[in-house]
Structure formats: C-alpha cells, structure tokens
Design a protein around this motif. Structure first.
Motif, PDB file in Angstrom:
ATOM      1  N   THR A  95       0.831  -1.200   0.000  1.00 49.20           N
ATOM      2  CA  THR A  95       0.000   0.000   0.000  1.00 49.20           C
ATOM      3  C   THR A  95       0.864   1.248   0.000  1.00 49.20           C
ATOM      4  N   ALA A  96       1.935   1.259   0.794  1.00 50.26           N
ATOM      5  CA  ALA A  96       2.849   2.402   0.819  1.00 50.26           C
ATOM      6  C   ALA A  96       3.512   2.593  -0.540  1.00 50.26           C
ATOM      7  N   ALA A  97       3.858   1.499  -1.199  1.00 52.13           N
ATOM      8  CA  ALA A  97       4.468   1.592  -2.526  1.00 52.13           C
ATOM      9  C   ALA A  97       3.474   2.152  -3.544  1.00 52.13           C
ATOM     10  N   LEU A  98       2.216   1.749  -3.445  1.00 51.38           N
ATOM     11  CA  LEU A  98       1.186   2.278  -4.340  1.00 51.38           C
ATOM     12  C   LEU A  98       1.025   3.778  -4.154  1.00 51.38           C
ATOM     13  N   LEU A  99       1.017   4.215  -2.911  1.00 53.55           N
ATOM     14  CA  LEU A  99       0.849   5.638  -2.633  1.00 53.55           C
ATOM     15  C   LEU A  99       2.036   6.447  -3.109  1.00 53.55           C
ATOM     16  N   SER A 100       3.252   5.925  -2.895  1.00 53.34           N
ATOM     17  CA  SER A 100       4.425   6.677  -3.304  1.00 53.34           C
ATOM     18  C   SER A 100       4.567   6.711  -4.822  1.00 53.34           C
ATOM     19  N   SER A 101       4.091   5.683  -5.514  1.00 55.10           N
ATOM     20  CA  SER A 101       4.182   5.684  -6.970  1.00 55.10           C
ATOM     21  C   SER A 101       3.152   6.618  -7.600  1.00 55.10           C
ATOM     22  N   HIS A 102       2.140   7.056  -6.849  1.00 54.16           N
ATOM     23  CA  HIS A 102       1.135   7.999  -7.320  1.00 54.16           C
ATOM     24  C   HIS A 102       1.289   9.320  -6.579  1.00 54.16           C
ATOM     25  N   GLY A 103       2.508   9.773  -6.450  1.00 56.71           N
ATOM     26  CA  GLY A 103       2.805  10.957  -5.658  1.00 56.71           C
ATOM     27  C   GLY A 103       2.059  12.206  -6.042  1.00 56.71           C
ATOM     28  N   GLY A 104       1.665  12.364  -7.290  1.00 60.09           N
ATOM     29  CA  GLY A 104       0.989  13.571  -7.726  1.00 60.09           C
ATOM     30  C   GLY A 104      -0.515  13.515  -7.582  1.00 60.09           C
ATOM     31  N   ALA A 105      -1.016  12.816  -6.585  1.00 61.67           N
ATOM     32  CA  ALA A 105      -2.456  12.622  -6.452  1.00 61.67           C
ATOM     33  C   ALA A 105      -3.146  13.790  -5.792  1.00 61.67           C
ATOM     34  N   GLY A 106      -2.489  14.862  -5.469  1.00 62.22           N
ATOM     35  CA  GLY A 106      -2.994  16.004  -4.723  1.00 62.22           C
ATOM     36  C   GLY A 106      -4.479  16.271  -4.776  1.00 62.22           C
ATOM     37  N   GLY A 107      -4.910  17.293  -4.067  1.00 59.25           N
ATOM     38  CA  GLY A 107      -6.322  17.645  -4.048  1.00 59.25           C
ATOM     39  C   GLY A 107      -7.152  16.644  -3.280  1.00 59.25           C
ATOM     40  N   ARG A 108      -8.354  16.386  -3.803  1.00 58.48           N
ATOM     41  CA  ARG A 108      -9.260  15.495  -3.116  1.00 58.48           C
ATOM     42  C   ARG A 108      -9.226  14.080  -3.660  1.00 58.48           C
ATOM     43  N   SER A 109      -8.540  13.857  -4.778  1.00 64.51           N
ATOM     44  CA  SER A 109      -8.555  12.539  -5.394  1.00 64.51           C
ATOM     45  C   SER A 109      -7.584  11.593  -4.694  1.00 64.51           C
ATOM     46  N   ILE A 110      -7.816  10.313  -4.912  1.00 60.31           N
ATOM     47  CA  ILE A 110      -6.932   9.292  -4.368  1.00 60.31           C
ATOM     48  C   ILE A 110      -6.564   8.343  -5.501  1.00 60.31           C
ATOM     49  N   PRO A 111      -5.428   7.653  -5.384  1.00 60.34           N
ATOM     50  CA  PRO A 111      -5.047   6.710  -6.435  1.00 60.34           C
ATOM     51  C   PRO A 111      -6.095   5.614  -6.592  1.00 60.34           C
ATOM     52  N   GLN A 112      -6.356   5.225  -7.838  1.00 65.43           N
ATOM     53  CA  GLN A 112      -7.343   4.186  -8.126  1.00 65.43           C
ATOM     54  C   GLN A 112      -6.956   2.878  -7.441  1.00 65.43           C
ATOM     55  N   ALA A 113      -5.664   2.581  -7.369  1.00 65.98           N
ATOM     56  CA  ALA A 113      -5.212   1.345  -6.727  1.00 65.98           C
ATOM     57  C   ALA A 113      -5.570   1.334  -5.245  1.00 65.98           C
ATOM     58  N   LEU A 114      -5.514   2.495  -4.588  1.00 71.10           N
ATOM     59  CA  LEU A 114      -5.885   2.571  -3.179  1.00 71.10           C
ATOM     60  C   LEU A 114      -7.389   2.426  -3.018  1.00 71.10           C
ATOM     61  N   ALA A 115      -8.149   3.077  -3.885  1.00 72.90           N
ATOM     62  CA  ALA A 115      -9.607   2.980  -3.811  1.00 72.90           C
ATOM     63  C   ALA A 115     -10.065   1.538  -4.005  1.00 72.90           C
ATOM     64  N   ALA A 116      -9.321   0.771  -4.782  1.00 77.64           N
ATOM     65  CA  ALA A 116      -9.700  -0.612  -5.061  1.00 77.64           C
ATOM     66  C   ALA A 116      -9.562  -1.528  -3.848  1.00 77.64           C
ATOM     67  N   VAL A 117      -8.715  -1.168  -2.885  1.00 78.99           N
ATOM     68  CA  VAL A 117      -8.514  -2.045  -1.725  1.00 78.99           C
ATOM     69  C   VAL A 117      -9.265  -1.584  -0.478  1.00 78.99           C
ATOM     70  N   LEU A 118      -9.838  -0.380  -0.509  1.00 77.86           N
ATOM     71  CA  LEU A 118     -10.558   0.123   0.649  1.00 77.86           C
ATOM     72  C   LEU A 118     -11.956  -0.464   0.724  1.00 77.86           C
ATOM     73  N   VAL A 119     -12.425  -0.727   1.947  1.00 76.67           N
ATOM     74  CA  VAL A 119     -13.778  -1.227   2.157  1.00 76.67           C
ATOM     75  C   VAL A 119     -14.502  -0.341   3.148  1.00 76.67           C
ATOM     76  N   CYS A 120     -15.814  -0.399   3.117  1.00 76.67           N
ATOM     77  CA  CYS A 120     -16.653   0.378   4.021  1.00 76.67           C
ATOM     78  C   CYS A 120     -16.438  -0.108   5.452  1.00 76.67           C
ATOM     79  N   PRO A 121     -16.242   0.811   6.393  1.00 78.39           N
ATOM     80  CA  PRO A 121     -16.046   0.398   7.787  1.00 78.39           C
ATOM     81  C   PRO A 121     -17.321  -0.164   8.422  1.00 78.39           C
ATOM     82  N   LEU A 122     -18.459   0.093   7.816  1.00 80.23           N
ATOM     83  CA  LEU A 122     -19.727  -0.389   8.367  1.00 80.23           C
ATOM     84  C   LEU A 122     -20.144  -1.728   7.776  1.00 80.23           C
ATOM     85  N   SER A 123     -20.103  -1.843   6.447  1.00 75.74           N
ATOM     86  CA  SER A 123     -20.595  -3.052   5.794  1.00 75.74           C
ATOM     87  C   SER A 123     -19.485  -4.021   5.375  1.00 75.74           C
TER      88      SER A 123
END
Length: 89
Positions: free
Chosen positions: A4-32
C-alpha cells in the motif's frame, strides 16, 4: 502494508481530493465491509451497500463512521450515473 505504501508513493501527484485508483480498489466500508466506489463528482468514497459517502480530505480517506454522510436516493443515483458515464477519461 508495504504494498500500500508503494502504491501511494508511486502515485505521488495525487494532490487535491482525489486518491489513487489502486488505493480505492482495496478500501472497504467500515460499516458493511463491502468495497467502496470513488465518486469524482463529489470527491468522496461511496458505500453502495449502506448508502453512505465518506469524504476524502487532502487525498486521505476519512473512513471513521461518524464522518460519513447518508446519501439521498436521487443524490446516490446521480453519483452512480456520473461515475459510470465518464469512463472515457
């Protein structure tokens, strides 16, 4: 954790409100515990399972349940339409 750290560092220019697509793919809802969908229109992560939108602040997802916002039916449908309709870019 290192992957995960490698994914984030390889997408260093993700600024603003967006997040790398690779990170979004592994995140899950904390409720469901179901996958989250990134909505570019609102700049948030949406849990379709429970109808909650979680904000992304400075590229960091805020997945604390109290930070989530309940989605209206029409708001949820418009976010789904905008995220599926703009798959060209």
């Amino acid at each position: 954790m290192r992957r995960t750290a490698a994914l984030l560092s390889s997408h260093g220019g993700a600024g603003g409100r967006s997040i790398p697509q690779a990170l979004a793919a592994v995140l899950v809802c904390p409720l469901s515990k179901k996958p989250l969908r990134y909505c570019e229109a609102s700049g948030s992560l949406v849990s379709d399972a429970v109808g909650v939108s979680f904000p992304v602040v400075d590229g960091i997802p805020c997945l604390v349940p109290k930070d989530g916002r309940l989605l209206d039916d029409h708001q949820e449908k418009s976010e789904q339409d905008s995220s599926t309709g703009d798959s060209s870019g």
